[in-house]
Design an enzyme around this catalytic site. Structure first.
Site, PDB file in Angstrom:
ATOM      1  CG  ASP A  68      -6.867  11.719  17.891  1.00 38.19           C
ATOM      2  OD1 ASP A  68      -7.066  12.416  19.086  1.00 38.19           O
ATOM      3  OD2 ASP A  68      -5.961  12.943  16.836  1.00 38.19           O
ATOM      4  CG  ASP A  98      -2.811  17.810  19.782  1.00 39.30           C
ATOM      5  OD1 ASP A  98      -3.193  17.019  20.390  1.00 39.30           O
ATOM      6  OD2 ASP A  98      -2.937  18.085  18.618  1.00 39.30           O
TER       7      ASP A  98
END
Ligand SMILES: *[C@@H]1O[C@H](CO)[C@@H](O)[C@H](O)[C@H]1NC(C)=O
Ligand SMILES: *[C@@H]1O[C@H](CO)[C@@H](O)[C@H](O)[C@H]1NC(C)=O
Ligand SMILES: *[C@@H]1O[C@H](CO)[C@@H](O)[C@H](O)[C@H]1NC(C)=O
Ligand SMILES: *[C@@H]1O[C@H](CO)[C@@H](O)[C@H](O)[C@H]1NC(C)=O
Length: 434
Positions: free
Chosen positions: A158, A219
């Site tokens: 990430d 997301d």
């Protein structure tokens, strides 16, 4: 778009260099914790759902025992919130000792004993998005080695808590560091999702050389609006994204939320169909212990999985956008076959969409059509008009075999197909799939 020209162009793009670790020659499939289980660390009050080794063991058991593994769903992936807040005395990451008493090595052994793989999560930056220890530039090598020592099979990296110039160094450096461990580890880069811009300001050539897959966009959430916004973004940017994809290098529109709370059955069929057209990684984020049989049937649809996993790895595209709010998607597959998805953005009633294969630029010939959700097979000539009835927010999805020239029809007749060729009836509309 002429199919032949597009085929040539995509074949060329598919042989550009991919990260040379031998991993993920077809889009990876498995299960990933984040969308459904987030950062629930309350094991005292929510022991069945908290991020702990038990959750991953439970999901591994389901994958191994309920028919998922055999279909290709082999990754069990940890996301954020697995780590202890402190590195150990040697500066290495460690799992939270209460929630992962066996550490990550026990989990990876558990997966490997069952023919499964373990994925882990890290973050290029000082902290993970959830506030756990990240991997700043000076920790990349030690963390890569730690993951390899633990025998993990995949890393999602990430990008919270780092800036663009650190990311520009960090993502390629992690790729090198993983390679240097000697252990093949699939590498998922969230880098482009942190670069943004329209069109995306991303060097996809470089990305394909250092990562096996990458998250391009925000997301996913458990809602139809979220699925639709992601699909729209990917297809609006398809001319940039399609050449970036190929064996070993995939655009990742994020997890499948089929089996959760937000999608109807039609919307679930749409997500699965569009993700297959996109050659997307298929990471479910749901509760495999309680999933409904309807959702399971969609996720375990063998034909859609084989379309998703086509070895040529050519990402598909939107080819038609009608004023009636019907869209058509097309993906070129091995052996001269292709997949078609008829998708309705409508919210009123099933829409009877009329077209023909020749209007969709299929070449002259007779085609065997297999409807992947109804298991019906039929034959269609390119010039034959047909009608598909598409439910609101739903799809009709076809696997279209390579064309037989008209004189080759006997080829199909020799098979045991439910043949219904419409000969000489171009002026009537056969109601093929109502
Ligand atoms: C078919 O090809 C023509 C000519 O290249 C193009 O204008 C049209 O958009 C294509 N249609 C589809 C559905 O791909
Ligand atoms: C490391 O990279 C080399 C050269 O690209 C490749 O041949 C090798 O398979 C890679 N090893 C691993 C473990 O990824
Ligand atoms: C990025 O962060 C690093 C470390 O905090 C800092 O040294 C550097 O100046 C920053 N670069 C930019 C472009 O903000
Ligand atoms: C993109 O990356 C490739 C491969 O690393 C490189 O050759 C190319 O110069 C880069 N393009 C730009 C515009 O930076």
């Amino acid at each position: 778009m002429h199919l032949a020209v597009f085929l040539l162009a995509s074949t060329l793009s598919a042989i550009t260099f991919a990260l040379d670790n031998g991993e993920m020659r077809t889009p990876p499939m498995g299960w990933l914790a984040w969308e459904r289980f987030r950062c629930d660390i309350d094991c005292k009050n929510d022991p069945k759902n908290c991020i702990s080794e038990n959750l991953f063991i439970d999901m591994a058991d389901r994958l191994a025992e309920d028919g998922w593994r055999e279909l290709g769903y082999t990754y069990v992936n940890i996301d954020d919130c697995w780590a202890s807040m402190e590195r150990d005395e040697n500066g290495r990451l460690q799992a939270d000792p209460k929630r992962f008493p066996g550490g990550i090595p026990r989990l990876s052994r558990y997966m490997h004993d069952r023919g499964l793989k373990l994925g882990i999560y890290g973050d290029m930056g000082t902290h993970t998005c959830g506030g756990y220890p990240g991997t700043p530039l000076d920790k990349i090598e030690v963390d890569a080695q730690t993951f390899a020592d633990w025998e993990v099979d995949m890393l999602k990296f990430d990008g919270c808590y780092s800036n663009a110039s650190e990311q520009e160094k960090g993502y390629p450096l992690m790729s090198k560091a993983l390679n240097a461990t000697g252990r093949p580890i699939g590498y998922s880069c969230s880098w482009p999702a942190y670069q943004g811009g329209l069109p995306p300001k991303v060097n996809y050539t470089q990305l394909g050389e250092i990562c096996n897959l990458w998250r391009n966009y925000g997301d996913i959430q458990d809602s139809w609006g979220s699925v639709l916004s992601i699909a729209d973004w990917f297809f609006e940017n398809q001319d940039i994204l399609i050449p970036a994809a190929g064996p070993g290098r995939w655009n990742d529109p994020d997890m499948l939320v089929v089996g959760d709370f937000g999608l109807s059955m039609d919307q679930s069929r749409s997500q699965m169909a569009l993700w297959a057209i996109m050659a997307a990684p298929l990471f479910m984020s749901n509760d495999l212990r309680t999933i409904s049989s309807g959702a399971r049937n969609i996720l375990q649809n063998k034909m859609i999985i084989s379309i998703n996993q086509d070895p040529m790895g050519i990402q598909g595209r939107r080819i038609v956008k009608e004023k009636s709010h019907i869209e058509v998607f097309w993906r070129s597959l091995s052996n001269g076959a292709s997949a078609l998805v008829f998708f309705s953005r409508r919210t009123d009633m099933p829409y009877r969409y009329q077209t023909s294969l020749s209007k969709l630029n299929y070449t002259t010939g007779s085609y065997k059509i297999y409807d992947v959700y109804t298991d019906q097979t039929t034959m269609l000539k390119d010039t034959t008009n047909f009608v598909v009835s598409v439910n609101p927010t739903g799809v009709v999805m076809w696997y279209v075999s390579a064309p037989a020239k008209l004189h080759e029809r006997h080829f199909y007749k020799s098979g045991n197909l439910m043949e219904s060729v419409h000969r000489g009836d171009e002026n009537t509309i056969p109601r093929v799939f109502l």
